[in-house]
Design a protein around this motif. Sequence first.
Motif, PDB file in Angstrom:
ATOM      1  N   VAL A 493     -89.047   5.937  17.086  1.00 52.21           N
ATOM      2  CA  VAL A 493     -90.258   6.692  16.750  1.00 52.21           C
ATOM      3  C   VAL A 493     -90.086   7.443  15.436  1.00 52.21           C
ATOM      4  CG1 VAL A 493     -90.926   6.963  19.158  1.00 52.21           C
ATOM      5  CG2 VAL A 493     -89.471   8.685  18.079  1.00 52.21           C
ATOM      6  N   ALA A 494     -88.863   7.421  14.864  1.00 51.76           N
ATOM      7  CA  ALA A 494     -88.624   8.158  13.626  1.00 51.76           C
ATOM      8  C   ALA A 494     -89.557   7.729  12.503  1.00 51.76           C
ATOM      9  CB  ALA A 494     -87.161   7.997  13.205  1.00 51.76           C
ATOM     10  N   PRO A 495     -89.779   6.405  12.276  1.00 53.43           N
ATOM     11  CA  PRO A 495     -90.719   6.028  11.205  1.00 53.43           C
ATOM     12  C   PRO A 495     -92.128   6.553  11.461  1.00 53.43           C
ATOM     13  CG  PRO A 495     -89.404   4.139  11.889  1.00 53.43           C
ATOM     14  CD  PRO A 495     -89.140   5.216  12.880  1.00 53.43           C
ATOM     15  N   LEU A 496     -92.525   6.596  12.735  1.00 59.99           N
ATOM     16  CA  LEU A 496     -93.874   7.080  13.054  1.00 59.99           C
ATOM     17  C   LEU A 496     -93.992   8.572  12.752  1.00 59.99           C
ATOM     18  CD1 LEU A 496     -94.510   5.165  16.415  1.00 59.99           C
ATOM     19  CD2 LEU A 496     -94.978   4.454  14.068  1.00 59.99           C
ATOM     20  N   LEU A 497     -92.950   9.312  13.096  1.00 60.08           N
ATOM     21  CA  LEU A 497     -92.960  10.746  12.788  1.00 60.08           C
ATOM     22  C   LEU A 497     -92.950  10.974  11.278  1.00 60.08           C
ATOM     23  CD1 LEU A 497     -90.465  12.069  15.514  1.00 60.08           C
ATOM     24  CD2 LEU A 497     -92.964  12.235  15.513  1.00 60.08           C
ATOM     25  N   GLY A 498     -92.177  10.141  10.565  1.00 56.19           N
ATOM     26  CA  GLY A 498     -92.113  10.270   9.112  1.00 56.19           C
ATOM     27  C   GLY A 498     -93.469  10.000   8.463  1.00 56.19           C
ATOM     28  N   LEU A 499     -94.135   8.925   8.915  1.00 57.89           N
ATOM     29  CA  LEU A 499     -95.460   8.609   8.368  1.00 57.89           C
ATOM     30  C   LEU A 499     -96.459   9.716   8.684  1.00 57.89           C
ATOM     31  CD1 LEU A 499     -95.748   4.793   9.231  1.00 57.89           C
ATOM     32  CD2 LEU A 499     -95.596   5.803   6.947  1.00 57.89           C
ATOM     33  N   THR A 500     -96.359  10.267   9.907  1.00 55.37           N
ATOM     34  CA  THR A 500     -97.276  11.350  10.283  1.00 55.37           C
ATOM     35  C   THR A 500     -97.052  12.569   9.394  1.00 55.37           C
ATOM     36  OG1 THR A 500     -97.272  10.558  12.576  1.00 55.37           O
ATOM     37  CG2 THR A 500     -98.055  12.798  12.182  1.00 55.37           C
ATOM     38  N   ALA A 501     -95.796  12.868   9.119  1.00 52.94           N
ATOM     39  CA  ALA A 501     -95.490  14.014   8.253  1.00 52.94           C
ATOM     40  C   ALA A 501     -96.040  13.791   6.848  1.00 52.94           C
ATOM     41  CB  ALA A 501     -93.979  14.239   8.206  1.00 52.94           C
ATOM     42  N   VAL A 502     -95.909  12.556   6.336  1.00 48.83           N
ATOM     43  CA  VAL A 502     -96.447  12.248   5.005  1.00 48.83           C
ATOM     44  C   VAL A 502     -97.966  12.406   5.000  1.00 48.83           C
ATOM     45  CG1 VAL A 502     -96.804  10.383   3.335  1.00 48.83           C
ATOM     46  CG2 VAL A 502     -94.557  10.721   4.367  1.00 48.83           C
ATOM     47  N   ALA A 503     -98.604  11.905   6.063  1.00 48.53           N
ATOM     48  CA  ALA A 503    -100.072  11.995   6.148  1.00 48.53           C
ATOM     49  C   ALA A 503    -100.530  13.446   6.184  1.00 48.53           C
ATOM     50  CB  ALA A 503    -100.558  11.247   7.379  1.00 48.53           C
ATOM     51  N   VAL A 504     -99.847  14.270   6.977  1.00 52.21           N
ATOM     52  CA  VAL A 504    -100.223  15.686   7.083  1.00 52.21           C
ATOM     53  C   VAL A 504    -100.029  16.390   5.742  1.00 52.21           C
ATOM     54  CG1 VAL A 504     -99.608  17.882   8.153  1.00 52.21           C
ATOM     55  CG2 VAL A 504     -99.790  15.824   9.556  1.00 52.21           C
ATOM     56  N   THR A 505     -98.929  16.069   5.066  1.00 55.37           N
ATOM     57  CA  THR A 505     -98.653  16.696   3.762  1.00 55.37           C
ATOM     58  C   THR A 505     -99.726  16.330   2.739  1.00 55.37           C
ATOM     59  OG1 THR A 505     -96.282  16.605   4.228  1.00 55.37           O
ATOM     60  CG2 THR A 505     -96.949  16.920   1.931  1.00 55.37           C
ATOM     61  N   LEU A 506    -100.081  15.043   2.701  1.00 54.22           N
ATOM     62  CA  LEU A 506    -101.104  14.599   1.744  1.00 54.22           C
ATOM     63  C   LEU A 506    -102.447  15.260   2.036  1.00 54.22           C
ATOM     64  CD1 LEU A 506    -100.266  10.773   1.630  1.00 54.22           C
ATOM     65  CD2 LEU A 506     -99.965  12.409  -0.224  1.00 54.22           C
ATOM     66  N   ALA A 507    -102.810  15.304   3.316  1.00 56.69           N
ATOM     67  CA  ALA A 507    -104.099  15.900   3.677  1.00 56.69           C
ATOM     68  C   ALA A 507    -104.117  17.398   3.371  1.00 56.69           C
ATOM     69  CB  ALA A 507    -104.384  15.652   5.161  1.00 56.69           C
ATOM     70  N   ALA A 508    -103.013  18.083   3.676  1.00 58.81           N
ATOM     71  CA  ALA A 508    -102.948  19.527   3.399  1.00 58.81           C
ATOM     72  C   ALA A 508    -103.052  19.793   1.897  1.00 58.81           C
ATOM     73  CB  ALA A 508    -101.646  20.093   3.955  1.00 58.81           C
ATOM     74  N   ALA A 509    -102.379  18.961   1.088  1.00 54.36           N
ATOM     75  CA  ALA A 509    -102.460  19.130  -0.372  1.00 54.36           C
ATOM     76  C   ALA A 509    -103.889  18.890  -0.859  1.00 54.36           C
ATOM     77  CB  ALA A 509    -101.496  18.165  -1.064  1.00 54.36           C
ATOM     78  N   GLY A 510    -104.534  17.870  -0.294  1.00 53.02           N
ATOM     79  CA  GLY A 510    -105.915  17.590  -0.685  1.00 53.02           C
ATOM     80  C   GLY A 510    -106.842  18.749  -0.361  1.00 53.02           C
ATOM     81  N   LEU A 511    -106.682  19.345   0.828  1.00 52.90           N
ATOM     82  CA  LEU A 511    -107.522  20.481   1.209  1.00 52.90           C
ATOM     83  C   LEU A 511    -107.243  21.695   0.321  1.00 52.90           C
ATOM     84  CD1 LEU A 511    -107.345  20.160   5.101  1.00 52.90           C
ATOM     85  CD2 LEU A 511    -109.234  19.536   3.605  1.00 52.90           C
ATOM     86  N   ALA A 512    -105.970  21.866  -0.060  1.00 53.34           N
ATOM     87  CA  ALA A 512    -105.629  22.994  -0.943  1.00 53.34           C
ATOM     88  C   ALA A 512    -106.285  22.826  -2.314  1.00 53.34           C
ATOM     89  CB  ALA A 512    -104.110  23.087  -1.089  1.00 53.34           C
ATOM     90  N   PHE A 513    -106.260  21.610  -2.846  1.00 53.04           N
ATOM     91  CA  PHE A 513    -106.914  21.368  -4.136  1.00 53.04           C
ATOM     92  C   PHE A 513    -108.432  21.537  -4.014  1.00 53.04           C
ATOM     93  CE2 PHE A 513    -102.957  19.023  -5.248  1.00 53.04           C
ATOM     94  CZ  PHE A 513    -102.692  19.669  -6.463  1.00 53.04           C
ATOM     95  N   LEU A 514    -108.988  21.083  -2.895  1.00 56.30           N
ATOM     96  CA  LEU A 514    -110.439  21.232  -2.690  1.00 56.30           C
ATOM     97  C   LEU A 514    -110.842  22.700  -2.687  1.00 56.30           C
ATOM     98  CD1 LEU A 514    -113.260  20.133  -1.832  1.00 56.30           C
ATOM     99  CD2 LEU A 514    -112.472  20.316   0.541  1.00 56.30           C
ATOM    100  N   HIS A 515    -109.997  23.529  -2.100  1.00 57.19           N
ATOM    101  CA  HIS A 515    -110.289  24.962  -2.011  1.00 57.19           C
ATOM    102  C   HIS A 515    -110.355  25.608  -3.393  1.00 57.19           C
ATOM    103  CE1 HIS A 515    -110.627  28.773   0.003  1.00 57.19           C
ATOM    104  NE2 HIS A 515    -109.579  29.263  -0.645  1.00 57.19           N
TER     105      HIS A 515
END
Length: 523
Positions: A493-515
């Motif tokens: 499950v490590a690759p799945l957790l890694g991909l999820t972490a990347v997705a969360v990071t990208l989305a959080a960065a996008g929301l921060a820039f939107l703000h």
Amino acid sequence: MTGTRVLIRLILRRDRVLLPVWIAISALLPASIASSTTALYADQAARDAFAAASMSNPAQLATRGHIYDASVGGLTAWTLGSSGALIGGLISILLVTRHTRVEEETGRRELLSSGVIGRHAPLAAVLAVVLAANLLLGLLSVPALVGNGLPAGSSLLFGLSTAAGGWAFAAVAALTAQLTASSGTARGMAIAIGGLLFALRSVADTAGIGWLAWLSPFGWVRLTKPYAGDQWWVLGLVALFVAALAAAAFALSTRRDVAGGLLPARQGPATGGLPGAFGLAGRLHRGTLAGFAIGFGLLGALLGMSARGLDTQLDTPQFQELASTIGGPDARISDVFFTFVMYVLSQLVTGAALVSALRARGEEAAGRADLLLSTPVGRLRWALSHLVFATVGPALLLTVLGAAAGLAYDGDVARVAGATLAYLPAVWTVVGIATLLFGVLPRLAAAASWTALGLFLVVDLLAEFKLVTGVLLDLSPYVHVPAMLLGGASSSVAPLLGLTAVAVTLAAAGLAFLHRRDLVPSA
């Protein structure tokens, strides 16, 4: 048709980057595959062995169909036939929707109509550009194929059959753009139709129901048989299909209002209200998600039924050896089939997720976000209200797809649905990319997000011929998903957790820039 030439120049100017990049990559791919095939399989015996191994793999039959000739040209046409139609069709759908329904949704069509522009000019202009772009990429691939020693006539047929895939789905998008007032729904309907047509061709080849392939443009692209008999007349079916759908689109466009669709929008109750920003987002997304869920459910059931009996029908030493090589000593042939097919379908689900992820950008471009943000609704809450559907939506679609496939196959719903859900973090990663682009480059968010998905498809394709390795291959999130159905494969499950972490990071960065940025109410 007055003003068509002016609109063609406008479309070419707006897509002056996307069109050349798409045409150049698509035109270079066939020669790269042909060159790689020559290098990897130096003699006819090696090519025959490769063809025999590929045709003993039901997943290869499902995704690419039969190999009609084991020559370099025949293997190149087999490799790129369905894949080329899939990539060209997806880009054609996006371009036609962008220059028709999106233009009406944002109000620019009304502005253009105040000039000397005929009613049919916008649709005629975008169809002319997209059809010409597909033709150009098909023709540009011919010299390089001939340079690899392939016959000129067959190479020209292959180039035209590649273009035919894009033509067919440009016509499909032209029709769906007349049906609904929402660009996202029109785009989603066209992609769903493309998925069902792909499934028809897939079932035709895996279940041995040959006539089904004649009902799908994906089948027509393969049945032209370049380098294996050259059936030129099949291109006539594509021409009839495109002409019929384009004529229907022009006819339907006169039966609706500008910015409206033939399918009437529901007005909602006369009294009452929506429970905040999430309630509004739910109202905007539920129709599209319901349509996608029905489509993927039907697709899963169709694939499940086509896989019935594979383990007994293909119970030969050759097939068993293949399954053992791919999935370990206890792997079943049907599990290998599902693993490959779900890999491809997860990328279709990603397309559906992108429709939801980019809905907030559509609301911003249309100016409706301004109205909502003038109320006590905060910007992040508004963006999250759409992002939650881009996150939960693909989980629902993958579950429906896997459950329907498992139910129709052997009744083991949990096992197949669980393996299908393993692709969810990869889908989320692409959603995260779209969210980041929405926050940083709002004007380019839609085009760049779909381009990223297209590049992942190309990377996966090139990786099969070892044209892409190492870091570049690792950039595709799909290659990191473990094959959960295959016992011999890694189930970490490590690759799945890694991909999820990347997705969360990208989305959080996008929301921060939107703000931090201003709203950009135009595409």
